[in-house]
Every structure is written in structure tokens, then in C-alpha cells.
Design an enzyme around this catalytic site. Structure first.
Site, PDB file in Angstrom:
ATOM      1  N   HIS A   1       4.324   0.920   4.178  1.00  0.00           N
ATOM      2  CA  HIS A   1       2.931   0.705   3.741  1.00  0.00           C
ATOM      3  C   HIS A   1       1.936   1.114   4.832  1.00  0.00           C
ATOM      4  O   HIS A   1       0.750   1.216   4.567  1.00  0.00           O
ATOM      5  CB  HIS A   1       2.696  -0.751   3.285  1.00  0.00           C
ATOM      6  CG  HIS A   1       2.617  -1.763   4.392  1.00  0.00           C
ATOM      7  ND1 HIS A   1       1.986  -2.977   4.237  1.00  0.00           N
ATOM      8  CD2 HIS A   1       3.095  -1.749   5.657  1.00  0.00           C
ATOM      9  CE1 HIS A   1       2.081  -3.669   5.369  1.00  0.00           C
ATOM     10  NE2 HIS A   1       2.751  -2.949   6.234  1.00  0.00           N
TER      11      HIS A   1
ATOM     12  N   ASP B   1      -9.873  -0.034   4.073  1.00  0.00           N
ATOM     13  CA  ASP B   1      -8.694  -0.712   4.625  1.00  0.00           C
ATOM     14  C   ASP B   1      -8.994  -1.157   6.051  1.00  0.00           C
ATOM     15  O   ASP B   1      -9.798  -0.529   6.747  1.00  0.00           O
ATOM     16  CB  ASP B   1      -7.531   0.324   4.647  1.00  0.00           C
ATOM     17  CG  ASP B   1      -6.156  -0.300   4.695  1.00  0.00           C
ATOM     18  OD1 ASP B   1      -6.013  -1.360   5.316  1.00  0.00           O
ATOM     19  OD2 ASP B   1      -5.230   0.296   4.129  1.00  0.00           O
TER      20      ASP B   1
ATOM     21  N   GLU C   1      -2.007  -4.789  -1.808  1.00  0.00           N
ATOM     22  CA  GLU C   1      -1.692  -5.808  -0.803  1.00  0.00           C
ATOM     23  C   GLU C   1      -2.110  -7.237  -1.129  1.00  0.00           C
ATOM     24  O   GLU C   1      -2.192  -8.079  -0.229  1.00  0.00           O
ATOM     25  CB  GLU C   1      -2.224  -5.403   0.578  1.00  0.00           C
ATOM     26  CG  GLU C   1      -1.615  -4.120   1.141  1.00  0.00           C
ATOM     27  CD  GLU C   1      -0.187  -4.259   1.697  1.00  0.00           C
ATOM     28  OE1 GLU C   1       0.271  -5.407   1.885  1.00  0.00           O
ATOM     29  OE2 GLU C   1       0.458  -3.216   1.907  1.00  0.00           O
TER      30      GLU C   1
ATOM     31  N   ASP D   1      -3.094   3.468   7.915  1.00  0.00           N
ATOM     32  CA  ASP D   1      -1.926   3.803   7.078  1.00  0.00           C
ATOM     33  C   ASP D   1      -1.579   5.283   7.110  1.00  0.00           C
ATOM     34  O   ASP D   1      -1.232   5.888   6.089  1.00  0.00           O
ATOM     35  CB  ASP D   1      -2.149   3.313   5.635  1.00  0.00           C
ATOM     36  CG  ASP D   1      -2.131   1.792   5.528  1.00  0.00           C
ATOM     37  OD1 ASP D   1      -1.807   1.124   6.539  1.00  0.00           O
ATOM     38  OD2 ASP D   1      -2.457   1.259   4.447  1.00  0.00           O
TER      39      ASP D   1
ATOM     40  N   ASP E   1      -6.944  -6.170   2.412  1.00  0.00           N
ATOM     41  CA  ASP E   1      -7.158  -6.611   3.803  1.00  0.00           C
ATOM     42  C   ASP E   1      -8.345  -5.913   4.475  1.00  0.00           C
ATOM     43  O   ASP E   1      -8.673  -6.204   5.627  1.00  0.00           O
ATOM     44  CB  ASP E   1      -5.864  -6.538   4.633  1.00  0.00           C
ATOM     45  CG  ASP E   1      -5.416  -5.126   4.983  1.00  0.00           C
ATOM     46  OD1 ASP E   1      -6.238  -4.194   5.011  1.00  0.00           O
ATOM     47  OD2 ASP E   1      -4.200  -4.959   5.254  1.00  0.00           O
TER      48      ASP E   1
ATOM     49  N   ASP F   1      -7.448  -1.510   0.007  1.00  0.00           N
ATOM     50  CA  ASP F   1      -6.507  -2.525   0.481  1.00  0.00           C
ATOM     51  C   ASP F   1      -7.301  -3.821   0.616  1.00  0.00           C
ATOM     52  O   ASP F   1      -8.348  -3.834   1.281  1.00  0.00           O
ATOM     53  CB  ASP F   1      -5.934  -2.087   1.841  1.00  0.00           C
ATOM     54  CG  ASP F   1      -4.794  -2.976   2.315  1.00  0.00           C
ATOM     55  OD1 ASP F   1      -4.901  -4.211   2.169  1.00  0.00           O
ATOM     56  OD2 ASP F   1      -3.819  -2.431   2.843  1.00  0.00           O
TER      57      ASP F   1
ATOM     58  N   HIS G   1      -6.509  -0.976   8.049  1.00  0.00           N
ATOM     59  CA  HIS G   1      -5.539  -0.108   8.735  1.00  0.00           C
ATOM     60  C   HIS G   1      -5.682   1.335   8.256  1.00  0.00           C
ATOM     61  O   HIS G   1      -6.094   1.564   7.117  1.00  0.00           O
ATOM     62  CB  HIS G   1      -4.112  -0.575   8.433  1.00  0.00           C
ATOM     63  CG  HIS G   1      -3.900  -2.041   8.638  1.00  0.00           C
ATOM     64  ND1 HIS G   1      -4.079  -2.962   7.618  1.00  0.00           N
ATOM     65  CD2 HIS G   1      -3.556  -2.747   9.744  1.00  0.00           C
ATOM     66  CE1 HIS G   1      -3.844  -4.177   8.092  1.00  0.00           C
ATOM     67  NE2 HIS G   1      -3.538  -4.077   9.380  1.00  0.00           N
TER      68      HIS G   1
ATOM     69  N   HIS H   1       0.796  -1.230   0.000  1.00  0.00           N
ATOM     70  CA  HIS H   1       0.000   0.000   0.000  1.00  0.00           C
ATOM     71  C   HIS H   1       0.832   1.285   0.000  1.00  0.00           C
ATOM     72  O   HIS H   1       0.276   2.381  -0.129  1.00  0.00           O
ATOM     73  CB  HIS H   1      -0.996  -0.014   1.168  1.00  0.00           C
ATOM     74  CG  HIS H   1      -2.316   0.578   0.820  1.00  0.00           C
ATOM     75  ND1 HIS H   1      -3.461   0.402   1.567  1.00  0.00           N
ATOM     76  CD2 HIS H   1      -2.697   1.373  -0.218  1.00  0.00           C
ATOM     77  CE1 HIS H   1      -4.463   1.048   1.004  1.00  0.00           C
ATOM     78  NE2 HIS H   1      -4.028   1.648  -0.089  1.00  0.00           N
TER      79      HIS H   1
HETATM   80  N1  LIG Z   1      -1.209  -1.378   4.196  1.00  0.00           N
HETATM   81  C1  LIG Z   1      -1.094  -2.145   5.246  1.00  0.00           C
HETATM   82  N2  LIG Z   1      -1.356  -3.433   5.160  1.00  0.00           N
HETATM   83  N3  LIG Z   1      -0.728  -1.564   6.388  1.00  0.00           N
HETATM   84  C2  LIG Z   1      -0.512  -2.265   7.598  1.00  0.00           C
HETATM   85  C3  LIG Z   1       0.060  -1.366   8.633  1.00  0.00           C
HETATM   86  C4  LIG Z   1       0.232  -2.046   9.944  1.00  0.00           C
HETATM   87  C5  LIG Z   1       0.733  -1.149  11.053  1.00  0.00           C
HETATM   88  N4  LIG Z   1      -0.220  -0.162  11.391  1.00  0.00           N
HETATM   89  C6  LIG Z   1       2.045  -0.514  10.668  1.00  0.00           C
HETATM   90  O1  LIG Z   1       2.123   0.681  10.533  1.00  0.00           O
HETATM   91  O2  LIG Z   1       3.026  -1.210  10.522  1.00  0.00           O
END
Ligand SMILES: NC(=[NH2+])NCCC[C@H](N)C(=O)O
Length: 390
Positions: free
Chosen positions: A202, A185, A338, A189, A295, A293, A187, A162
Site C-alpha cells: 500500500h 494522502d 484505508e 505511496d 489518513d 486516503d 503518504h 491503498h
Molecule cells: N497507503 C498508506 N497508508 N501508505 C502508508 C505507507 C507507509 C510507508 N511509507 C511505507 O511504505 O510502508
């Protein structure tokens, strides 16, 4: 040229060549009509229309850009530690993505994968990992997204991790400075290099792009080509369920619109999408960037991804988001990030790719009610039985 007869609720009929832009086409049906004054029966297309506040248009019939798609493969993996996201674009193509988009009647230009510069010597004493590689990839991605949008196509960027969104959102902003972002998402991010506990980029893309976050970023070398291009108010999240403390702090302090899984549970996906669209653009006329994303979906639907989080969106909710954004006619760029085919077994891969392709199809005009392309020719028998003139 035959004009179309448009039935407008409640009882008005207009004669127009094409539906007016401020109407939302809810259905399109063919009706055989016999006209007493005409010598023959004629097949007429009827549009059922509702007036839409959000300037809703059906892309197939009304929007030239939405029916032209430019696909860019973004094989980036340096934004996170698990090898394999660089094969995401390939996996989606092998899953039949391009022919499925063409099957929707779209004019698809697949530009292949970007050849991302690789720097073996990256910087090791920075809190964000692989800044040099991610920085140079980001400017390549930005250029390519910019060119695709400028050429009059909707851009589909296939990730890749991402961190790809740094380049794609910035490139989009160069072509359409007024754009807004819907970020789907698990998350947020939006870690800064200082709030991130992983150092993985990411998890940071939005912090590089949001103007209000800039005072809190340390110096980030190799990012001179990327400029912050978003205001906090022009972003809405859907699907969040794993948000780090620093991220929550930013979201709260900047008032970023967020529809986490709690809101999805509480209000339902329809309300969340409607509110998200209204929040980022109350007038409903700005270009939209969807950063999806994989996920965001529940891990049962997308197991082959690096940071799965249980309790995600169903495929129905994902498709609904995509359908609604497509129906605005303002979706100008989509990231699908992702997908990591190196994680999980063949079955996991298949499931993940199938989910990704379904979401993309709905972003580009597929609707669960069924669709047909703009140039669809409805088969009619050669010999039409004509009513006897009265
Ligand atoms: N695009 C993603 N899958 N991001 C996951 C981030 C997970 C966590 N918040 C980090 O900063 O490491």
C-alpha cells in the site's frame, strides 16, 4: 418548452434552454416575474454564471456521467499488515453511504464487493509482500473499474488498503487513457519494492503506475496485467507529511507536483487545489482520478486507519478539495482508501466512517452552500394570484 432566462454578468441576459457548458453555475435561484405583456406571473429559474477558465460545470445540472455513480467495494487488506481494511466498504455502507448519495438525487448502482481471489501460497522471497495476492486483485479491480466507467458512470471504489489504486487507476486508464491523478494522502505511496523499508504494497502503488519509475523496479511477478499508465507530470499530491527518503528522491527527480501540509499551511487549501489542478492539466479538460486516503485527514477525524500521521487536513479542507474536483465535472473515478473499522473503538469507527462519507458526498455534488437534485420540484401553491392586466 419554457426557456430559461440566464443572467450573465455583468448585465447581459441570454435566453437559453440550458446553461452553456463553459460557464460555472455559481447559484441557481427561482424568481417570480410579472410580465406586463403576459397574462400571468411566471416562475423563472435564473442561473448566475461566471465564465470559468477551468471549464467548470455543476455536475447535477450539466453532466450526465456525474449524476450516475457505480459503487465497487474493494475489500483488500494484503497491501498492509493490519487486518480490517477488507471491512472498509461494509463500514461505509452501514454508515448510510448509498442512501446519502441517493439523497443527492444521484442514480447509484451499488455493485457490491469484489470477490477477490485469495492465494494461500504467496511469494515470500520478494521485497514486496503478497505480490501474488495484490497482483491478482489488481487485475480484478482494473476490470471492474474499467467496466463501470465504460458503462457511463462515475466510479466510486471503496477500499480497502491503498494498494487498491494500482487496479483502479490502471482500469481508469483503459477507459480514459488521458486521465490525471490527484492523490490526497499523508503518504506519497511511491516506494519501489527496493526503497520501501516495510515491504507493504500500500506504500508502493504509484511506483507501479508511473512510466518514468519503471527502470528502477525489480521484476514483479503476477503483475503482467498491469501496465504503467501515468506520466509523472500528470500526478499531484495534496496533504503529504510522511514521505520516505526514496519517495522524496523520486518526487524531486521526476518533478511530481506536490502540495504537502507545508504548502497547505503556507498558501491555504484554495491555492493548493487550484495549482494542483492546473499543474496536472493546464488546459483543464482531462478526466480526473481522485485517490483519497482517509489518513490524509487529521487522525482526530479519521482515527480508524492503519498509518495515521498527526497534523493532517481538516474536514473543511477535505470537503473543499472534494467540492472543487466535483465542480470540474471531470471527476471520473474516486478511491476512498484505508478505512479500517477493526482499529480503535466504536467511537473512532464512527468518526472515521462519518468523515469518509462526508468527503464522498462532496465528491458527488454535495456543496456546503446547499443543493437540490436535478428533478427537484419547487412546491408552489395551486392557486396563484395573478396580477391584474394593465
Ligand atoms: N497507503 C498508506 N497508508 N501508505 C502508508 C505507507 C507507509 C510507508 N511509507 C511505507 O511504505 O510502508
Amino acid at each position: 418548452m419554457t426557456s430559461l432566462s440566464l443572467k450573465v454578468r455583468p448585465m447581459k441576459t441570454l435566453d437559453l434552454d440550458t446553461p452553456p457548458r463553459r460557464f460555472h453555475v455559481v447559484d441557481r435561484v427561482f424568481i417570480w416575474e410579472s410580465h406586463h405583456k403576459l397574462p400571468k406571473t411566471r416562475l423563472t429559474e435564473h442561473y448566475k454564471l461566471t465564465i470559468s477558465k477551468n471549464f467548470v460545470k455543476m455536475p447535477f445540472f450539466l453532466n450526465d456521467r456525474s449524476s450516475k455513480v457505480g459503487v465497487i467495494g474493494v475489500p483488500i487488506h494484503m497491501g498492509q499488515p493490519r487486518p480490517g481494511t477488507e471491512h472498509g466498504p461494509e463500514a461505509m455502507r452501514e454508515g448510510g453511504l448509498i442512501s446519502k448519495l441517493e439523497g443527492l438525487g444521484l442514480d447509484v448502482e451499488d455493485q457490491g464487493d469484489l470477490f477477490l481471489e485469495k492465494h494461500d501460497e504467496d511469494i515470500h522471497d520478494h521485497p514486496a509482500k503478497n505480490v501474488k495476492n495484490v497482483g491478482s486483485a489488481s487485475s480484478q479491480i482494473a476490470d471492474s473499474v474499467y467496466n463501470t466507467i465504460k458503462s457511463g458512470r462515475t466510479c466510486l471504489a471503496l477500499g480497502g488498503d491503498h494498494s487498491m489504486a494500482i487496479g483502479s487507476i490502471y482500469g481508469h486508464s483503459l477507459a480514459e487513457p488521458d486521465h490525471v491523478v490527484i492523490w490526497v494522502d499523508a503518504h506519497a505511496d511511491i516506494n519501489t519494492p527496493l526503497t520501501s523499508s516495510s515491504g507493504n504494497m500500500h506504500g508502493m502503488p504509484l511506483s507501479f503506475l508511473v512510466k518514468e519509475v519503471q527502470p528502477y523496479l525489480p521484476d514483479i511477478p503476477h503483475f503482467d496485467n498491469i501496465k504503467p499508465c501515468l506520466s509523472a507530470k500528470n500526478i499531484a499530491y495534496i496533504g503529504l507529511r510522511d514521505v520516505d527518503p526514496g519517495e522524496r528522491y523520486i518526487i524531486e527527480k521526476l518533478g511530481i507536483h506536490s502540495f504537502s501540509m507545508t504548502e497547505v499551511d503556507k498558501f491555504g487549501i484554495k491555492d493548493c487545489v487550484e495549482k494542483a489542478l492546473h499543474a496536472v492539466d493546464p488546459e483543464g479538460n482531462k478526466p480526473i482520478h481522485l485517490s483519497f486516503d482517509i489518513d490524509a485527514l487529521d487522525p482526530s477525524l479519521a482515527p480508524s486507519t492503519g498509518t495515521p500521521v498527526p497534523g493532517g487536513l481538516s474536514i473543511r479542507e477535505g470537503n473543499y478539495i472534494a467540492e472543487e474536483l466535483a465542480a470540474t465535472g471531470r471527476l471520473t473515478c474516486v478511491d476512498l482508501a484505508e478505512v479500517n473499522p477493526k482499529l480503535g473503538n466504536d467511537r473512532d469507527n464512527e468518526t472515521t466512517v462519518r468523515s469518509a462519507i462526508t468527503i464522498i458526498q462532496h465528491c458527488f455534488g454535495n456543496r456546503r452552500q446547499g443543493v437540490y437534485p436535478k428533478d427537484y420540484k419547487f412546491p408552489i401553491p395551486e392557486k396563484v394570484v395573478l396580477p391584474m392586466p394593465s
